[in-house]
Enzyme design. Structure first.
Site, PDB file in Angstrom:
ATOM      1  CB  CYS A  41      22.413  11.565  15.303  1.00 36.30           C
ATOM      2  SG  CYS A  41      21.094  11.157  14.145  1.00 36.30           S
TER       3      CYS A  41
ATOM      4  CB  CYS B  12      23.083  10.366  11.797  1.00 37.43           C
ATOM      5  SG  CYS B  12      21.833  11.504  12.354  1.00 37.43           S
ATOM      6  CG  ASP B  13      26.688   9.215  13.212  1.00 41.66           C
ATOM      7  OD1 ASP B  13      26.644   9.450  11.993  1.00 41.66           O
ATOM      8  OD2 ASP B  13      26.885  10.094  14.063  1.00 41.66           O
TER       9      ASP B  13
END
Ligand code: FAD
Ligand code: NAP
Length: 312
Positions: free
Chosen positions: A135, A138-139
């Site tokens: 992701c 997200c990261d």
């Protein structure tokens, strides 16, 4: 007894919930283990939903209004993970949650979608969450101004590589062949991005690191082994459908499935079991798009309405 149970709250489940409640069903519950929205909420951008007001907005922002609309028409969200769906002797269905709670419903629409697949290279599982990610939204920020790698040649890999190039100092795009599945227009964007280096006909042999996480990747390339010193690798190698809740105690599925594990449906999203419908990424030949998942959900809800009506 519920009139209708919807399993999964992605675009398919939410659209099914909207059409079912707005179509007059009073007793409809959507079982969703997390926040409604589905896998698109992890995407950095979406720009191909017809009539979209802000092309390029994040998947999370795009989906943020869907649940409110469903709730307005009376859809109920039951938080929980469904473990298994079975059919009762009277042809109704039992929905068993992890933890043991069981609900009964006259009809069920299964919209459990899909999840990112693991690529299978050495060290992938060891460093998952510590340098290996699926992701970018997200990261990606953890790797601001650092070099990262992306694995895959589909739409997701190329789109997320472009997204990461906005944050990171360099993106190595590793793909196992010369040809790409990604849409040509997206691929061209990536090729024109000077921060993205394509490494094709290459595979990851091993991810290596230490206690603090990933330090790099050993690649097999046509020119021999190559060492990439990167603290992060994002793998986008396709999706596995989430069909496990349809598995029965004897190991067989509740309804007919394709060899690839997708649910067989007709054009009305009927499975071969009356009262059981499937919609979205989970169904056979799914184009795996938000627009088609939403359309499936609407079709399935209309079919469920007719089915429940026929029981009276
Ligand atoms: P999902 O979105 O997968 O939703 C399924 C839901 O079911 C999830 O919320 C999950 O939590 C829930 N669930 C699963 N199992 C259970 C269970 N046992 N109990 C309770 N709840 C459960 N499509 C586009 O059209 N345009 C794009 O730009 C685009 N970009 C994408 C980018 C990325 C990174 C990804 C991963 C996908 C992208 N897609 C895009 C594809 C799109 O997101 C999917 O096709 C779509 O979300 C499928 O919807 P769905 O409702 O079938 O399933
Ligand atoms: P995908 O289209 O299945 O592509 C997966 C990629 O990973 C392929 O290039 C594949 O290589 C490669 N791959 C598979 N297994 C691998 C392994 N073990 N090791 C290394 N590489 C491996 O998956 P996706 O990109 O996630 O897309 C899924 C669906 O969502 C598609 O239908 C896609 O169109 C859709 N989607 C659409 C959009 C959009 O409309 N903008 C955005 C994202 C996703 P090969 O090509 O060699 O098989």
């Amino acid at each position: 007894m519920l009139d209708l149970a919807i399993i999964g709250g992605g675009p398919a489940g939410l659209s099914a919930g909207l059409y079912a409640t707005r179509g007059g069903l009073k007793n409809v519950v959507m079982f969703e283990q997390g926040e409604p929205g589905g896998q698109i909420t992890g995407s950095s951008e979406i720009e191909n939903y017809p009539g979209q007001k802000n092309p390029g907005e994040s998947g999370f922002d795009f989906m943020s209004t869907w649940w409110a609309q469903c709730s307005h028409f009376g859809l109920e969200h039951k938080w929980g993970t469904v473990e298994q769906i079975t059919q009762n002797p009277d042809k109704t269905f039992s929905i068993k949650l992890v933890g043991g709670e069981i609900s009964q419903a006259k009809a069920v629409i299964v919209c459990t979608g899909s999840v990112p697949r693991r690529a299978g290279f050495e060290g992938e599982n060891k460093y998952f969450g510590r340098g290996v990610s699926t992701c970018a939204t997200c990261d990606g920020f953890f790797y601001k101004n650092k070099e990262v790698a992306v694995l895959g040649g589909g739409d997701t890999a190329i789109e997320e590589a472009i997204y990461l190039a906005n944050i990171c100092s360099k993106v190595y795009l590793i793909h196992r062949r010369e040809g790409f599945r990604a849409a040509p227009v997206t691929l061209e964007k990536a090729r024109n991005n000077e921060k993205i280096e394509f490494i094709t006909s290459a595979t990851i042999k091993e991810a290596y690191g230490d206690n603090s996480g990933l330090n790099g990747l050993k690649l097999n390339t046509p020119n021999g082994e190559r060492d990439l010193v990167v603290p992060g690798v994002f793998t986008f190698v396709g999706l596995d459908v989430r069909n496990e809740i349809l598995k029965q105690d004897d190991g067989k599925f509740l309804c007919d499935m394709t060899d690839g594990g997708q649910v067989k449906v007709d054009l009305k999203m009927n499975t071969n079991v009356a009262g059981l419908f499937a919609a979205g990424d989970l169904r056979q030949d799914a184009p795996k798009q938000v627009v088609s998942a939403a359309a499936d959900g609407a079709v399935a809800a209309l079919s469920a309405l007719s089915y429940i009506e026929s029981l009276h």
